[in-house]
Scaffold this motif. Structure first.
Motif, PDB file in Angstrom:
ATOM      1  N   VAL A   1      16.540   8.366   5.572  1.00 20.10           N
ATOM      2  CA  VAL A   1      16.073  10.243   5.664  1.00 20.10           C
ATOM      3  C   VAL A   1      17.376  10.815   5.581  1.00 20.10           C
ATOM      4  CG1 VAL A   1      15.134  11.902   6.820  1.00 20.10           C
ATOM      5  CG2 VAL A   1      13.985   9.797   6.632  1.00 20.10           C
TER       6      VAL A   1
ATOM      7  N   LEU B   1       8.721  15.535   3.160  1.00 22.20           N
ATOM      8  CA  LEU B   1       8.434  14.052   3.311  1.00 22.20           C
ATOM      9  C   LEU B   1       7.142  13.728   3.811  1.00 22.20           C
ATOM     10  CD1 LEU B   1      11.718  12.375   4.630  1.00 22.20           C
ATOM     11  CD2 LEU B   1      10.939  12.368   2.300  1.00 22.20           C
TER      12      LEU B   1
ATOM     13  N   GLU C   1       4.135  11.699   1.941  1.00 25.05           N
ATOM     14  CA  GLU C   1       3.530  10.639   2.758  1.00 25.05           C
ATOM     15  C   GLU C   1       2.053  10.838   2.725  1.00 25.05           C
ATOM     16  OE1 GLU C   1       4.927   7.496   5.956  1.00 25.05           O
ATOM     17  OE2 GLU C   1       5.747   9.572   6.258  1.00 25.05           O
TER      18      GLU C   1
ATOM     19  N   THR D   1       6.119   5.876   1.580  1.00 21.59           N
ATOM     20  CA  THR D   1       6.086   5.225   2.791  1.00 21.59           C
ATOM     21  C   THR D   1       7.399   5.385   3.715  1.00 21.59           C
ATOM     22  OG1 THR D   1       6.464   3.068   1.996  1.00 21.59           O
ATOM     23  CG2 THR D   1       4.219   3.697   1.803  1.00 21.59           C
ATOM     24  N   SER D   2       7.169   5.303   4.698  1.00 18.22           N
ATOM     25  CA  SER D   2       8.502   5.187   5.608  1.00 18.22           C
ATOM     26  C   SER D   2       8.352   4.117   6.672  1.00 18.22           C
ATOM     27  CB  SER D   2       8.561   6.469   6.410  1.00 18.22           C
ATOM     28  OG  SER D   2       7.817   6.970   7.165  1.00 18.22           O
ATOM     29  N   GLU D   3       9.488   3.527   6.895  1.00 18.00           N
ATOM     30  CA  GLU D   3       9.614   2.574   8.080  1.00 18.00           C
ATOM     31  C   GLU D   3      10.702   2.961   8.914  1.00 18.00           C
ATOM     32  OE1 GLU D   3      10.410  -2.309   8.438  1.00 18.00           O
ATOM     33  OE2 GLU D   3      10.230  -1.138   6.344  1.00 18.00           O
ATOM     34  N   LYS D   4      10.540   2.830  10.298  1.00 22.05           N
ATOM     35  CA  LYS D   4      11.607   2.997  11.432  1.00 22.05           C
ATOM     36  C   LYS D   4      11.956   1.777  11.923  1.00 22.05           C
ATOM     37  CE  LYS D   4      12.490   6.256  15.027  1.00 22.05           C
ATOM     38  NZ  LYS D   4      12.191   7.478  16.007  1.00 22.05           N
TER      39      LYS D   4
ATOM     40  N   ARG E   1      15.128   5.815   9.909  1.00 21.70           N
ATOM     41  CA  ARG E   1      13.973   5.782   9.377  1.00 21.70           C
ATOM     42  C   ARG E   1      14.230   5.823   7.845  1.00 21.70           C
ATOM     43  NH1 ARG E   1       8.885   6.612  10.047  1.00 21.70           N
ATOM     44  NH2 ARG E   1       8.818   7.272  12.082  1.00 21.70           N
ATOM     45  N   THR E   2      13.630   4.844   6.891  1.00 25.48           N
ATOM     46  CA  THR E   2      14.001   4.599   5.664  1.00 25.48           C
ATOM     47  C   THR E   2      12.640   4.955   4.803  1.00 25.48           C
ATOM     48  OG1 THR E   2      15.384   2.830   6.063  1.00 25.48           O
ATOM     49  CG2 THR E   2      14.546   2.761   3.870  1.00 25.48           C
ATOM     50  N   VAL E   3      12.855   5.616   3.696  1.00 24.63           N
ATOM     51  CA  VAL E   3      11.944   6.173   2.888  1.00 24.63           C
ATOM     52  C   VAL E   3      11.798   5.373   1.567  1.00 24.63           C
ATOM     53  CG1 VAL E   3      10.625   8.035   2.082  1.00 24.63           C
ATOM     54  CG2 VAL E   3      11.665   8.397   4.059  1.00 24.63           C
ATOM     55  N   SER E   4      10.652   5.064   0.950  1.00 25.53           N
ATOM     56  CA  SER E   4      10.606   4.416  -0.303  1.00 25.53           C
ATOM     57  C   SER E   4       9.127   4.719  -0.945  1.00 25.53           C
ATOM     58  CB  SER E   4      10.489   2.777  -0.167  1.00 25.53           C
ATOM     59  OG  SER E   4       9.613   2.324   0.721  1.00 25.53           O
TER      60      SER E   4
END
Length: 112
Positions: free
Chosen positions: A34, A52, A56, A62-65, A70-73
């Motif tokens: 992010v 974001l 989403e 999608t995001s993953e913490k 936190r990474t967004v793809s």
């Protein structure tokens, strides 16, 4: 109207904003953290996080913490609904032109 019209509306609303389109263009290259994703934009982080959140919510990203990061793809296939809808909007003349092109490609003798 197609049964998936609510999904189409959500994706179009999400992509209506130039900032969100820029985010999608960036994520098309690779997932991003992010803070790195927000760096090129001249806005406060809470404002960026709202963008974001819209993406989403529409199912585009999608995001993953992991820990504090936190990474967004992009969600695979997220824009397929737009591709399908746009394909349905093609005119019969476009379909005939496509068929003509295929016919000509199959029947025209190849030059040596």
């Amino acid at each position: 109207m197609p049964k998936y019209h609510e999904e189409i509306d959500a994706v179009f609303r999400a992509l209506a904003d130039p900032t969100r389109r820029a985010i999608v263009e960036r994520l098309a290259k690779s997932p991003a953290v992010v803070s790195d994703l927000a760096a090129p934009f001249a806005m406060a982080l809470p404002s960026f996080l709202q963008h974001l959140s819209v993406l989403e919510g529409a199912g585009v990203v999608t995001s993953e913490k992991l820990g504090r990061v936190r990474t967004v793809s992009l969600r695979p296939g997220a824009l397929d609904v737009l591709h399908l809808w746009l394909g349905e909007q093609r005119t019969p003349a476009e379909h005939r032109a496509d068929r003509l092109g295929i016919h000509l490609a199959l029947t025209t003798p190849k030059e040596n």
